[in-house]
Motif scaffolding. Sequence first.
Motif, PDB file in Angstrom:
ATOM      1  N   PRO A  40       0.829  -1.216   0.000  1.00  0.00           N
ATOM      2  CA  PRO A  40       0.000   0.000   0.000  1.00  0.00           C
ATOM      3  C   PRO A  40       0.860   1.262   0.000  1.00  0.00           C
ATOM      4  CG  PRO A  40       0.267  -0.762   2.226  1.00  0.00           C
ATOM      5  CD  PRO A  40       1.124  -1.664   1.359  1.00  0.00           C
ATOM      6  N   GLY A  41       0.166   2.387  -0.025  1.00  0.00           N
ATOM      7  CA  GLY A  41       0.832   3.665   0.226  1.00  0.00           C
ATOM      8  C   GLY A  41       1.440   4.307  -0.997  1.00  0.00           C
ATOM      9  N   SER A  42       1.111   3.819  -2.190  1.00  0.00           N
ATOM     10  CA  SER A  42       1.632   4.430  -3.402  1.00  0.00           C
ATOM     11  C   SER A  42       0.493   5.075  -4.172  1.00  0.00           C
ATOM     12  CB  SER A  42       2.315   3.374  -4.284  1.00  0.00           C
ATOM     13  OG  SER A  42       2.783   3.965  -5.479  1.00  0.00           O
ATOM     14  N   SER A  43       0.606   6.367  -4.394  1.00  0.00           N
ATOM     15  CA  SER A  43      -0.336   7.049  -5.278  1.00  0.00           C
ATOM     16  C   SER A  43       0.125   6.755  -6.700  1.00  0.00           C
ATOM     17  CB  SER A  43      -0.340   8.552  -5.003  1.00  0.00           C
ATOM     18  OG  SER A  43      -1.267   9.215  -5.842  1.00  0.00           O
ATOM     19  N   ARG A  44      -0.444   5.708  -7.262  1.00  0.00           N
ATOM     20  CA  ARG A  44       0.064   5.174  -8.526  1.00  0.00           C
ATOM     21  C   ARG A  44      -0.395   6.015  -9.711  1.00  0.00           C
ATOM     22  NH1 ARG A  44       2.228  -0.002  -7.647  1.00  0.00           N
ATOM     23  NH2 ARG A  44       1.827  -0.761  -5.543  1.00  0.00           N
ATOM     24  N   ASN A  45       0.493   6.078 -10.707  1.00  0.00           N
ATOM     25  CA  ASN A  45       0.180   6.773 -11.962  1.00  0.00           C
ATOM     26  C   ASN A  45      -0.261   8.210 -11.695  1.00  0.00           C
ATOM     27  OD1 ASN A  45       0.500   4.144 -13.329  1.00  0.00           O
ATOM     28  ND2 ASN A  45      -1.444   3.651 -12.339  1.00  0.00           N
ATOM     29  N   HIS A  46       0.496   8.884 -10.829  1.00  0.00           N
ATOM     30  CA  HIS A  46       0.150  10.234 -10.387  1.00  0.00           C
ATOM     31  C   HIS A  46       0.135  11.223 -11.547  1.00  0.00           C
ATOM     32  CE1 HIS A  46       0.687  14.077  -8.170  1.00  0.00           C
ATOM     33  NE2 HIS A  46       0.070  13.463  -7.181  1.00  0.00           N
TER      34      HIS A  46
ATOM     35  N   ALA B 249      -1.109  12.184 -14.730  1.00  0.00           N
ATOM     36  CA  ALA B 249      -2.262  11.796 -15.555  1.00  0.00           C
ATOM     37  C   ALA B 249      -1.924  11.773 -17.037  1.00  0.00           C
ATOM     38  CB  ALA B 249      -3.429  12.755 -15.293  1.00  0.00           C
ATOM     39  N   SER B 250      -1.126  12.725 -17.487  1.00  0.00           N
ATOM     40  CA  SER B 250      -0.768  12.777 -18.903  1.00  0.00           C
ATOM     41  C   SER B 250       0.084  11.571 -19.297  1.00  0.00           C
ATOM     42  CB  SER B 250      -0.015  14.076 -19.204  1.00  0.00           C
ATOM     43  OG  SER B 250       0.441  14.092 -20.545  1.00  0.00           O
ATOM     44  N   LEU B 251       1.033  11.229 -18.446  1.00  0.00           N
ATOM     45  CA  LEU B 251       1.892  10.074 -18.729  1.00  0.00           C
ATOM     46  C   LEU B 251       1.062   8.791 -18.753  1.00  0.00           C
ATOM     47  CD1 LEU B 251       4.938  10.455 -19.130  1.00  0.00           C
ATOM     48  CD2 LEU B 251       5.292   9.385 -16.908  1.00  0.00           C
ATOM     49  N   PHE B 252       0.131   8.675 -17.813  1.00  0.00           N
ATOM     50  CA  PHE B 252      -0.737   7.493 -17.776  1.00  0.00           C
ATOM     51  C   PHE B 252      -1.587   7.416 -19.039  1.00  0.00           C
ATOM     52  CE2 PHE B 252      -4.857   5.565 -16.505  1.00  0.00           C
ATOM     53  CZ  PHE B 252      -4.402   4.284 -16.246  1.00  0.00           C
ATOM     54  N   GLU B 253      -2.095   8.556 -19.484  1.00  0.00           N
ATOM     55  CA  GLU B 253      -2.939   8.577 -20.681  1.00  0.00           C
ATOM     56  C   GLU B 253      -2.173   8.132 -21.916  1.00  0.00           C
ATOM     57  OE1 GLU B 253      -5.340  11.842 -23.487  1.00  0.00           O
ATOM     58  OE2 GLU B 253      -4.485  12.449 -21.546  1.00  0.00           O
ATOM     59  N   HIS B 254      -0.921   8.554 -22.030  1.00  0.00           N
ATOM     60  CA  HIS B 254      -0.178   8.295 -23.266  1.00  0.00           C
ATOM     61  C   HIS B 254       0.682   7.037 -23.227  1.00  0.00           C
ATOM     62  CE1 HIS B 254      -0.979  12.721 -23.692  1.00  0.00           C
ATOM     63  NE2 HIS B 254      -1.309  12.291 -24.887  1.00  0.00           N
ATOM     64  N   PHE B 255       1.069   6.592 -22.012  1.00  0.00           N
ATOM     65  CA  PHE B 255       1.993   5.453 -21.930  1.00  0.00           C
ATOM     66  C   PHE B 255       1.477   4.300 -21.081  1.00  0.00           C
ATOM     67  CE2 PHE B 255       4.616   9.051 -23.072  1.00  0.00           C
ATOM     68  CZ  PHE B 255       5.456   8.526 -24.047  1.00  0.00           C
TER      69      PHE B 255
ATOM     70  N   ASP C 287       2.709   2.134 -14.628  1.00  0.00           N
ATOM     71  CA  ASP C 287       4.072   1.797 -14.218  1.00  0.00           C
ATOM     72  C   ASP C 287       5.122   2.528 -15.046  1.00  0.00           C
ATOM     73  OD1 ASP C 287       2.989   0.010 -12.321  1.00  0.00           O
ATOM     74  OD2 ASP C 287       2.864  -1.566 -13.837  1.00  0.00           O
ATOM     75  N   MET C 288       4.954   3.824 -15.178  1.00  0.00           N
ATOM     76  CA  MET C 288       5.900   4.657 -15.901  1.00  0.00           C
ATOM     77  C   MET C 288       6.726   5.530 -14.959  1.00  0.00           C
ATOM     78  SD  MET C 288       5.915   4.057 -19.149  1.00  0.00           S
ATOM     79  CE  MET C 288       5.616   2.307 -18.968  1.00  0.00           C
ATOM     80  N   GLY C 289       6.901   5.061 -13.723  1.00  0.00           N
ATOM     81  CA  GLY C 289       7.748   5.792 -12.790  1.00  0.00           C
ATOM     82  C   GLY C 289       7.062   6.930 -12.071  1.00  0.00           C
ATOM     83  N   ALA C 290       5.743   7.081 -12.260  1.00  0.00           N
ATOM     84  CA  ALA C 290       5.031   8.222 -11.679  1.00  0.00           C
ATOM     85  C   ALA C 290       4.309   7.869 -10.388  1.00  0.00           C
ATOM     86  CB  ALA C 290       4.045   8.790 -12.705  1.00  0.00           C
TER      87      ALA C 290
END
Length: 468
Positions: free
Chosen positions: A306-312, A314-320, A323-326
């Motif tokens: 727990p405790g990870s704000s994943r894919n923080h 939004a633009s990176l998540f939308e395009h890639f 799990d892109m390091g955000a």
Amino acid sequence: MTLLHDDRLFPADPVTRGIARRLYATIRDLPIISPHGHTDPRWFAEDQPFPDPATLLVKPDHYIFRMLYSQGVRLEQLGIPRKDGGAIETDPRAVWRLFAKHWYLFRGTPTRLWFEHALSSVFGINERLSPENADRIYDRIAEKLDEPELRPRALFERFRIEAISTTEGALDDLKWHDMIKASGWGGKVVTAYRPDSVVDPEFEGFAANIEQFGALTGEDVASWSGYLAAHRQRRDYFRQRGATSSDHGHATARTANLSKADAKALFAKVVAGPVSADEADLFRGQMLTEMAKMSLDDGLVLQIHPGSSRNHNASLFEHFGRDMGADIPRQTDYVTALKPLLDAVGNEPNLTVIAFTLDETSYSRELAPLAGHYPALKLGPGWWFLDAPEAMLRFRELTTETAGFYNTVGFNDDTRAYLSIPARHDVARRCDCTYLAKLVAEHRLDEDEAAEVAHDLAYRLAKEAYRL
């Protein structure tokens, strides 16, 4: 010139450093137990040469590309595929040159330790990467990658990996694990059950995932009883392919233990959708407890990340995608959040629940006292942003007083970057020996006891905790 000093990460004080050296000498060559990670099982199934240095060392490692991104390097420039199929850099040498140009960014980071360990120990390269030598080092690595000794299975044996666990989603057919098993190769590569895509109502494509879940299992996943039966079936499918654990990457550590009627009603809301953020979190919490109860029956170790704000971003998540390091750490409550699960199963000595955290403030205040009391609960090592030398030492300092060493589970590397596995374990072993050497120097532990603890932390605890 050498990239790897023999005394790296050992204390500066000569007396304590000498103790750390002696302890480390007893464990440096122990086999590696890698009980949780994200290496690709296809590597071991097909055993093909890695294609090029950039694809092996840069593209899969989000520790690397998140740092480059923070300094203005676009992921397209690193050859990271876009979801829309848009243009990206396709020349791995260009990716490598860009990486070398920015290598200075990694000064003082664990990424530098891991990368240079791989350069030296795997490829025999003992010069610091720079723009001036980038092509020469690229060519040296590329030449070595053509050799049979650098194929995935050969490296598995060279790294002295005794067992490694990959992590697959609940909908994965595990065909690569089947291929590994059918090949007759003796390497122990097992899977782990990661059901987030069919447990988290906020996971992208959740409704379609549930539909596929039902088609895959033949269960009526529109009903609460059928949905739970589908999980039991998939867990058994994973267990048949070597799984000894499940893994759950929820935003919070919240657990719940609702009555059957309330759980059924909540599930009906979830499958009808949409639900509120609180209802989604409550459902994830209920499923953690359900998974723990299933573990009492099938023996799978329950991991909570727990405790990870994943894919923080939004633009990176939308395009890639994911799990892109955000991922960004967030404050996490464990005392209140874990209580429903611990009320239900925390006193079971045959259950193992491993709690991880990205919130160091919780170590001495919450997690160590909890693990130091409940038989079912163990502490996982630092991961993601806490997988670093200073954080490893803080983990021992903040947890040993209350939980001791034996309510922890050793080390796991949690990596996608295959060649970093021995480097990460070496860092952990050196840090543990540094901590133990201090206890010996302060006459709080005899050196023979410290040597036994060092062995347990490096090997035995992970092997036993994960039932490997």
